[in-house]
Design an enzyme around this catalytic site. Structure first.
Site, short mmCIF file in Angstrom:
data_model
loop_
_atom_site.label_atom_id
_atom_site.label_comp_id
_atom_site.label_asym_id
_atom_site.label_seq_id
_atom_site.Cartn_x
_atom_site.Cartn_y
_atom_site.Cartn_z
N SER A 438 0.82 -1.21 0.00
CA SER A 438 0.00 0.00 0.00
C SER A 438 0.86 1.26 0.00
O SER A 438 1.97 1.27 0.56
CB SER A 438 -0.89 0.04 1.25
OG SER A 438 -1.92 -0.91 1.17
N PRO A 439 0.34 2.34 -0.59
CA PRO A 439 1.03 3.63 -0.44
C PRO A 439 0.93 4.09 1.01
O PRO A 439 -0.16 4.11 1.58
CB PRO A 439 0.24 4.55 -1.39
CG PRO A 439 -1.08 3.89 -1.59
CD PRO A 439 -0.87 2.43 -1.43
N GLN A 516 1.11 6.99 -6.73
CA GLN A 516 -0.21 7.54 -6.41
C GLN A 516 -0.11 9.05 -6.44
O GLN A 516 0.66 9.64 -5.69
CB GLN A 516 -0.67 7.05 -5.03
CG GLN A 516 -2.08 7.46 -4.65
CD GLN A 516 -2.40 7.09 -3.22
OE1 GLN A 516 -1.89 7.71 -2.29
NE2 GLN A 516 -3.25 6.08 -3.03
N TYR A 598 -9.00 14.30 0.89
CA TYR A 598 -8.10 15.18 0.14
C TYR A 598 -8.90 15.90 -0.96
O TYR A 598 -10.12 15.77 -1.05
CB TYR A 598 -6.93 14.37 -0.43
CG TYR A 598 -6.03 13.80 0.67
CD1 TYR A 598 -5.53 14.63 1.67
CD2 TYR A 598 -5.71 12.45 0.70
CE1 TYR A 598 -4.73 14.11 2.68
CE2 TYR A 598 -4.91 11.93 1.71
CZ TYR A 598 -4.42 12.77 2.71
OH TYR A 598 -3.63 12.26 3.71
N ARG A 646 -8.19 5.51 -6.07
CA ARG A 646 -8.52 5.20 -4.67
C ARG A 646 -9.69 6.06 -4.25
O ARG A 646 -9.68 7.28 -4.44
CB ARG A 646 -7.32 5.45 -3.75
CG ARG A 646 -7.69 5.31 -2.26
CD ARG A 646 -6.50 5.22 -1.35
NE ARG A 646 -5.91 3.88 -1.37
CZ ARG A 646 -5.30 3.32 -0.32
NH1 ARG A 646 -5.22 3.96 0.83
NH2 ARG A 646 -4.78 2.12 -0.42
N ARG A 740 0.59 -1.79 6.80
CA ARG A 740 1.34 -1.85 8.06
C ARG A 740 2.17 -3.12 8.22
O ARG A 740 3.30 -3.05 8.71
CB ARG A 740 0.38 -1.66 9.24
CG ARG A 740 -0.12 -0.22 9.35
CD ARG A 740 -1.13 -0.07 10.50
NE ARG A 740 -1.53 1.32 10.67
CZ ARG A 740 -2.51 1.90 9.98
NH1 ARG A 740 -3.16 1.20 9.07
NH2 ARG A 740 -2.83 3.16 10.20
#
Length: 803
Positions: A438-439, A516, A598, A646, A740
């Site tokens: 994942s980013p 991304q 965002y 996303r 993570r």
């Protein structure tokens, strides 16, 4: 104690006998409105684990129950003319009436008073009559007591979207059987299991709209039964269906399942001069959908736990406090699994494009309690066959030859790779497996430029076995950054720095690398996470923009102004130029960030978009600007390379984006040319109330993939191979993004492969661009760059695409 149980179902009877067994001095009365040894319904299902719990609680009744059970290990699924079988499930069926008879007899043996044909109109009158110290409200789904004291219990009752009818048949089914039938009106399904030597339960279920369209609302009970017999004639094999609910007329025999959740299970009331608790138990307190057969299990285990608490606590109040605390956790876990199962059956049509083997696998794992490795423990042959079936299709779709073997087996047999280690082709890009990193924001760039830290961070994870690594959200301008330490792709030095990392990944691993691209919007100009997450900078802040004026942290954050049309044109061009730079840097994949509050997310969510122009209002209008940005990026990004988006599939706030909206959003991006939807959620509002748990966001990916018909990336609390294998095998997503765990262990993918005994993580090198091919690609791009000097970014893009 003087104990009164209102309701003579499994909960009331079992609690009565356990308490009497615990202390014969208790005076216990069970009051039931029906006649002795009378009941409605057909069979009850228990797992082997539940039987074990009953044996520990009361061996005498458990032995009688076990000798009366019909036991089976197999589950058969009938779908589109095919039958799929799996074994090792360990279930038992017993007639509900017979179960109650056993419990009634055991109560009488121990001295529990059973009072039949008595309707309790007022529990307080009953409590006073029996001088009760404890009242158990086990009065079922439509609990009168729960309604009377709703202010204490705080029930939430959700009437679900399917109609079902509880029937029986004299045909004996040797396996727990699920049958799915398509009609001109929609899909019906049957849940079937034998519970004695001559009878099987036969539940027929369908969504409310299908039920109405089929005309069942107007049918008599006899006509409904005839309809079901005709629909499932091949399954019944000439046998008829029966109803034992003569008290229900016409369409009333088709019921709606109520999902019941109570915040508290104890109400205290004054009876005379005494405080008497009224305790909910069984269906009065909670329900679990019949598709996992757990209503009676919950009722009996409620009784077991409450009796245990009274046996160990010093007083009634302490016992009830412990009971609620302990049982609430177990009930929530089971209700969560039951909800997943229930929603799967409510939305069968969502999965009907799947082939029968995958449809059956999806059905088996629908609750998320039954995992891939757990299935293997139950029936290794079934899982091996399914993995082989899945791998053959995956490799064929990728244009590759499946590997010969990965372990010992019968002579001539091949053992397929687990689903998470099968390849995936998206446009012309082939990923070696289904795991991506994942980013994850690292806050380690200098003026937008990535350096050695990012080389080590992304390079290590590319070497760790994942198919692709995502660079963190990379900002399209200086004022698009979240923090001053976030990376960018808006200056030549940024492109060069990224090129160094991309080249390392390509030269030293067989992983791919994605970027991304995003704009922080109202969540920008903040400190690095470890200096105060979402806290504004102490100095040198930059101006913020958003869909509408907003302050992300009320009273703390800088106030972002609403974007003008000029702002929108400028920022769209920033995204285009960053996309061109991403191609120059050699990235394999681009993702557009439209999630987490965002900038582009602020347009999509109604929580942050209050615009009155063509970019506000309806969902289609709110998606207009993000879609424009995506389309402009797609136009300059090479057609053979994939693009994903996303989104926040759930805002977790009343009035925000819902999973229903997410399906519509995915469809719009699919129409614009997106290849995948990266299914995240939340972080749009600080008022959010997410429901966390294992794979908690996977249902969003499942819906988007199977309803919107676009590839999906599952993300969120996926932390072991078992999770990923189940998600991919069931068709809930095409890729699993693991964040993570990869921070803690850059070789997480390799580690998980080792845990499940799979060693062939790296697929044959001939399927990858070798060093010579890579050098030819680099030389071609150097030549193109040299010949493109002085050209505009759009002209450079055209030249690159021509190349």
């Amino acid at each position: 104690m003087n104990i009164v149980c209102i309701g003579g179902g499994p909960a009331g009877l079992y609690f009565g006998l356990l308490m009497k067994k615990q202390n014969p001095a208790h005076q216990i009365t069970v009051i039931e409105r029906n006649r002795p040894y009378d009941t409605f319904g057909w069979g009850v299902v228990f797992s082997d684990q539940t039987l074990g719990n009953l044996a520990l609680a009361d061996e005498v009744s458990a032995r009688e129950i076990q000798t009366s059970f019909n036991h089976w290990d197999d589950i058969d699924t009938y779908f589109k003319g095919e039958k799929v079988s799996s074994g090792g499930h360990g279930f038992c069926g017993i007639g509900r009436k017979h179960l109650l008879n056993i419990l009634q007899q055991r109560c009488e043996e121990l001295g529990v008073a059973l009072v039949f044909e008595t309707e309790v109109e007022d529990d307080q009158v009953i409590a006073a009559r029996y001088q009760a110290d404890l009242v158990i409200a086990a009065d079922g789904l439509n609990s009168r007591i729960r309604t009377r004291y709703a202010a204490s219990y705080q029930p939430q009752i959700d009437a679900r979207r399917c109609r079902f009818v509880w029937l029986g048949t004299r045909k004996k089914f040797e396996a727990f059987t699920f049958a799915f039938k398509q009609t001109e009106h929609g899909w019906f399904q049957a849940h079937i299991y034998q519970y004695d030597g001559v009878t099987s339960t036969f539940i027929v279920e369908t969504p409310e709209n299908v039920w109405r369209a089929a005309g069942l609302e107007q049918m008599t009970a006899e006509q409904s039964i005839a309809f079901c017999e005709q629909l499932f004639a091949d399954i019944l094999g000439g046998h008829s269906l029966m109803s034992n609910a003569a008290h229900l007329r016409g369409s009333a025999m088709w019921m709606v399942f109520p999902r019941i959740v109570c915040q508290r299970w104890v109400h205290w009331q004054e009876i005379g001069q005494r405080r008497v608790p009224v305790v909910l138990m069984g269906d009065a307190a909670h329900t679990a959908h019949y598709s996992i057969g757990s209503g009676t299990k919950l009722a009996l285990e409620d009784a077991i736990e409450l009796a245990r608490c009274f046996g160990h606590a010093d007083d009634t109040a302490s016992a009830l406090e412990i009971y609620q605390r302990v049982r609430a956790v177990e009930v929530i876990k089971l209700q969560s699994a039951a909800r997943n199962s229930m929603e799967w059956f409510e939305n069968v049509e969502r999965y009907t494009a799947l082939e029968a083997p995958q449809f059956a696998y999806s059905m088996l794992t629908r609750s998320q309690r039954l995992s891939h490795e757990n299935l293997r423990l139950r029936d290794a042959a079934y899982v091996e066959d399914y993995e082989r079936w899945f791998a053959q299709r995956a490799y064929a779709a990728a244009g590759l030859t499946a590997p010969v073997t990965r372990g010992a087996g019968n002579a001539g047999e091949t053992a397929a790779p687990p689903p998470m280690f099968t390849p995936l082709k998206v446009r012309e890009l082939v990923l070696k497996n289904r795991i991506v990193v994942s980013p994850m924001a690292q806050y380690s760039a200098v003026d937008g430029t990535v350096g050695d830290y990012h080389l080590a961070h992304l390079g290590a994870r590319a070497l760790g076995g994942a198919a692709m690594v995502f660079a963190e959200m990379t900002c399209v301008s200086a004022d698009a950054r979240i923090t001053p330490h976030c990376p960018g792709l808006y200056a030549p030095e940024h492109t060069q720095a990224w090129r160094r990392i991309v080249d390392f990944v390509h030269q030293h691993s067989d992983a791919r690398i994605a970027i991304q691209l995003g704009h922080a919007g109202a969540k920008g100009s903040t400190r690095a996470m470890w200096d105060g997450i979402d806290q504004p900078l102490e100095r040198d802040n930059w101006l913020l923009v958003s869909a509408s004026p907003q302050q992300y942290l009320a009273g703390v954050s800088q106030v972002a102004r609403a974007m003008t049309h000029e702002d929108m044109a400028r920022i769209q061009q920033d995204f285009v130029e960053a996309t061109l730079a991403a191609e120059q840097a050699g990235f394999d994949w681009v993702e557009l960030h439209c999630a987490h509050g965002y900038l582009l997310s602020s347009f999509i969510s109604p929580l942050t978009n209050q615009r009155a122009d063509e970019y506000g209002g309806t969902l289609e209008n709110r998606c207009r600007y993000p879609l424009q940005v995506f389309a402009a990026m797609r136009a300059v990004w090479p057609q053979h390379k994939p693009m994903s988006v996303r989104i926040s599939a759930h805002d977790w706030v009343e009035g925000g984006i819902t999973p229903d909206d997410a399906v519509q959003i995915a469809r719009m991006f699919k129409a614009a040319g997106a290849d995948m939807i990266d299914c995240s959620s939340g972080q749009v509002s600080k008022a959010e109330q997410p429901v966390y748990g294992r794979m908690f966001q996977t249902p969003f990916a499942d819906r988007i993939r199977n309803e919107a018909g676009i590839g999906a990336i599952a993300v969120g609390s996926i932390f072991e191979a078992d999770h990923a294998n189940g998600i991919i095998a069931a068709g809930r997503a095409d890729l699993c993004a693991v964040g993570r765990p990869h921070l803690a262990n850059s070789a997480w993918t390799l580690t998980e492969a080792a845990k499940i005994g799979y060693s062939a993580v790296h697929w044959p090198r001939q399927y990858l661009p070798g060093k010579q091919q890579l050098e030819r690609n680099l030389e071609r791009e150097r030549q193109l760059a040299a010949s493109s000097s002085g050209l505009s970014p759009q002209q450079q893009a055209a030249r690159l695409l021509e190349g």
